[in-house]
Write an enzyme that holds these catalytic residues in place. Sequence first.
Site, PDB file in Angstrom:
ATOM      1  N   THR A  36       0.869  -1.177   0.000  1.00  0.00           N
ATOM      2  CA  THR A  36       0.000   0.000   0.000  1.00  0.00           C
ATOM      3  C   THR A  36       0.906   1.228   0.000  1.00  0.00           C
ATOM      4  OG1 THR A  36      -0.005   0.235   2.407  1.00  0.00           O
ATOM      5  CG2 THR A  36      -1.672  -1.246   1.442  1.00  0.00           C
ATOM      6  N   THR A 125      -1.899  -3.235  19.469  1.00  0.00           N
ATOM      7  CA  THR A 125      -1.472  -1.899  19.903  1.00  0.00           C
ATOM      8  C   THR A 125      -2.054  -1.536  21.269  1.00  0.00           C
ATOM      9  OG1 THR A 125      -1.785   0.458  19.414  1.00  0.00           O
ATOM     10  CG2 THR A 125      -3.395  -1.028  18.478  1.00  0.00           C
ATOM     11  N   ASP A 126      -1.370  -0.645  21.983  1.00  0.00           N
ATOM     12  CA  ASP A 126      -1.912  -0.174  23.269  1.00  0.00           C
ATOM     13  C   ASP A 126      -3.166   0.680  23.065  1.00  0.00           C
ATOM     14  OD1 ASP A 126      -0.718   2.103  22.198  1.00  0.00           O
ATOM     15  OD2 ASP A 126       0.442   2.595  23.999  1.00  0.00           O
ATOM     16  N   GLU A 127      -3.414   1.115  21.794  1.00  0.00           N
ATOM     17  CA  GLU A 127      -4.590   1.974  21.561  1.00  0.00           C
ATOM     18  C   GLU A 127      -5.898   1.234  21.798  1.00  0.00           C
ATOM     19  OE1 GLU A 127      -4.642   4.650  18.308  1.00  0.00           O
ATOM     20  OE2 GLU A 127      -2.498   5.051  18.435  1.00  0.00           O
ATOM     21  N   TYR A 153      -9.389   3.284  13.732  1.00  0.00           N
ATOM     22  CA  TYR A 153      -8.188   2.440  13.713  1.00  0.00           C
ATOM     23  C   TYR A 153      -8.147   1.541  14.951  1.00  0.00           C
ATOM     24  CZ  TYR A 153      -3.397   1.141  14.878  1.00  0.00           C
ATOM     25  OH  TYR A 153      -2.286   0.439  15.269  1.00  0.00           O
ATOM     26  N   SER A 154      -8.263   2.157  16.134  1.00  0.00           N
ATOM     27  CA  SER A 154      -8.111   1.338  17.349  1.00  0.00           C
ATOM     28  C   SER A 154      -9.275   0.365  17.498  1.00  0.00           C
ATOM     29  CB  SER A 154      -7.946   2.210  18.594  1.00  0.00           C
ATOM     30  OG  SER A 154      -9.002   3.123  18.731  1.00  0.00           O
ATOM     31  N   LYS A 157      -8.452  -2.621  15.420  1.00  0.00           N
ATOM     32  CA  LYS A 157      -7.413  -3.466  16.036  1.00  0.00           C
ATOM     33  C   LYS A 157      -8.004  -4.252  17.215  1.00  0.00           C
ATOM     34  CE  LYS A 157      -3.510  -3.562  15.151  1.00  0.00           C
ATOM     35  NZ  LYS A 157      -2.755  -4.400  14.163  1.00  0.00           N
ATOM     36  N   LYS A 192       3.832   9.827  10.401  1.00  0.00           N
ATOM     37  CA  LYS A 192       3.752   9.676  11.856  1.00  0.00           C
ATOM     38  C   LYS A 192       4.580  10.771  12.533  1.00  0.00           C
ATOM     39  CE  LYS A 192       1.354   5.912  11.237  1.00  0.00           C
ATOM     40  NZ  LYS A 192       1.875   4.598  10.988  1.00  0.00           N
ATOM     41  N   TYR A 210      -0.815  19.135  17.007  1.00  0.00           N
ATOM     42  CA  TYR A 210      -2.262  19.107  17.223  1.00  0.00           C
ATOM     43  C   TYR A 210      -2.602  19.670  18.603  1.00  0.00           C
ATOM     44  CZ  TYR A 210      -2.305  15.571  13.410  1.00  0.00           C
ATOM     45  OH  TYR A 210      -2.154  14.887  12.234  1.00  0.00           O
TER      46      TYR A 210
END
Length: 339
Positions: A36, A125-127, A153-154, A157, A192, A210
């Site tokens: 991708t 992931t920790d997310e 996203y999270s 996952k 990122k 942000y």
Amino acid sequence: MTILVTGGAGFIGGNFIYYERKHHPEDSIICLDSLTYAGNLSTLSPILDQPNFRFVKLDIRDRAGVYQLFEAERPDIVVNFAAESHVDRSIESPEIFLQTNILGTQVLMDACRKYGVQRFHQVSTDEVYGDLPLDRPDLFFTEETPLHTSSPYSASKAAADLLVMAYHRTYGLPATISRCSNNYGPYQFPEKLIPLMIANALNDKPLPVYGQGLNVRDWLYVEDHCKAIDLILQKGRAGAIYNIGGHNEMKNIDIVKLICKELGKPESLITYVADRKGHDMRYAIDPAKIHRELGWLPETGFSDGIVKTIGWYLDHRSWWEPIVTGEYRNYYKRMYGGR
Ligand code: NAD
Ligand code: DAU
């Protein structure tokens, strides 16, 4: 031993392939990646012609293609890094996240069941735990923290993690899951935080922070993540989840200022922009379980790791410059233009 690494042309998967090459040169590695926007074959160019390495351009959602590959190669171990991984893109277009991260994982696990493997490892992931408040520094994510996701996203996952545990319980799939905090290091795509700030600073472009830049992330040098996954493959218990993190919490703004300092660039490049929707405040991993059960400890502290990382981007402009001058420019305009 034959290891199938999915998503190996991406940031962590690529670093993992080099880690395995160095520490287990006797193993054969097959890298499956659909390339991708985030996949970069040049990351793997030094090993593409090696006899015990094979690259296969394939989508993990392609069931027939994945089964064919398993039929031909009969991998002993599968490590799934393949994913849509950028939170901001998931806010813009969630669907591909659900397709790749959930359904793609299912296809891989079905192939593992059909052909048999010693281990399926899901890189999570920790997310999946959501976030922690800034005023409770005593709180950390453990493996028992409830799933409580914020972004598409999270959520994708977390859904994949639940599916992995379901395949373990229902079908006896010998699966493990790792949930790591934010990684940094060589070969990270410049969308990122850390590589984006390095690339922009080197080009004297604004550094878009942000909100107020007060969000906290728990940073881990990518090689330490690879070492943890390698240990889980060797000594981890099937059905177990392991958190991975090095107790290195930092505010975004402090990281950006550090990058300015290291590169000799003025802080006036910092530009505060509109916040990310649903922005998680703080991530902080409790890595006690992986330390206790597998003896894992991180080796690279942030002060060394960030200098190594900045040095890598300075020495490898030919890796990232074509990215920031190509199609990425349209993404950048879309993502940052109206902020
Ligand atoms: P990345 O975006 O750099 O790489 C993802 C790779 O997967 C790319 O090479 C891409 O081409 C490939 N890919 C995407 N969709 C695919 C598909 N359908 N079929 C085959 N290949 C496909 O991601 P990363 O930062 O290296 O993250 C790797 C994994 O680690 C992800 O699962 C991510 O959720 C997880 N993770 C990342 C971090 C982090 O800080 N980057 C931390 C914890 C966990
Ligand atoms: O915690 C693990 C996760 O870390 C992984 O699962 C994800 O795949 C990975 O992308 C990363 O997610 P984050 O959202 O934490 O990473 P990102 O680099 O996008 O952002 C880090 C912080 O920096 C976050 O608080 C948002 C902020 N940020 C990011 C960008 C790209 C900015 O302030 N400006 C920016 O331009």
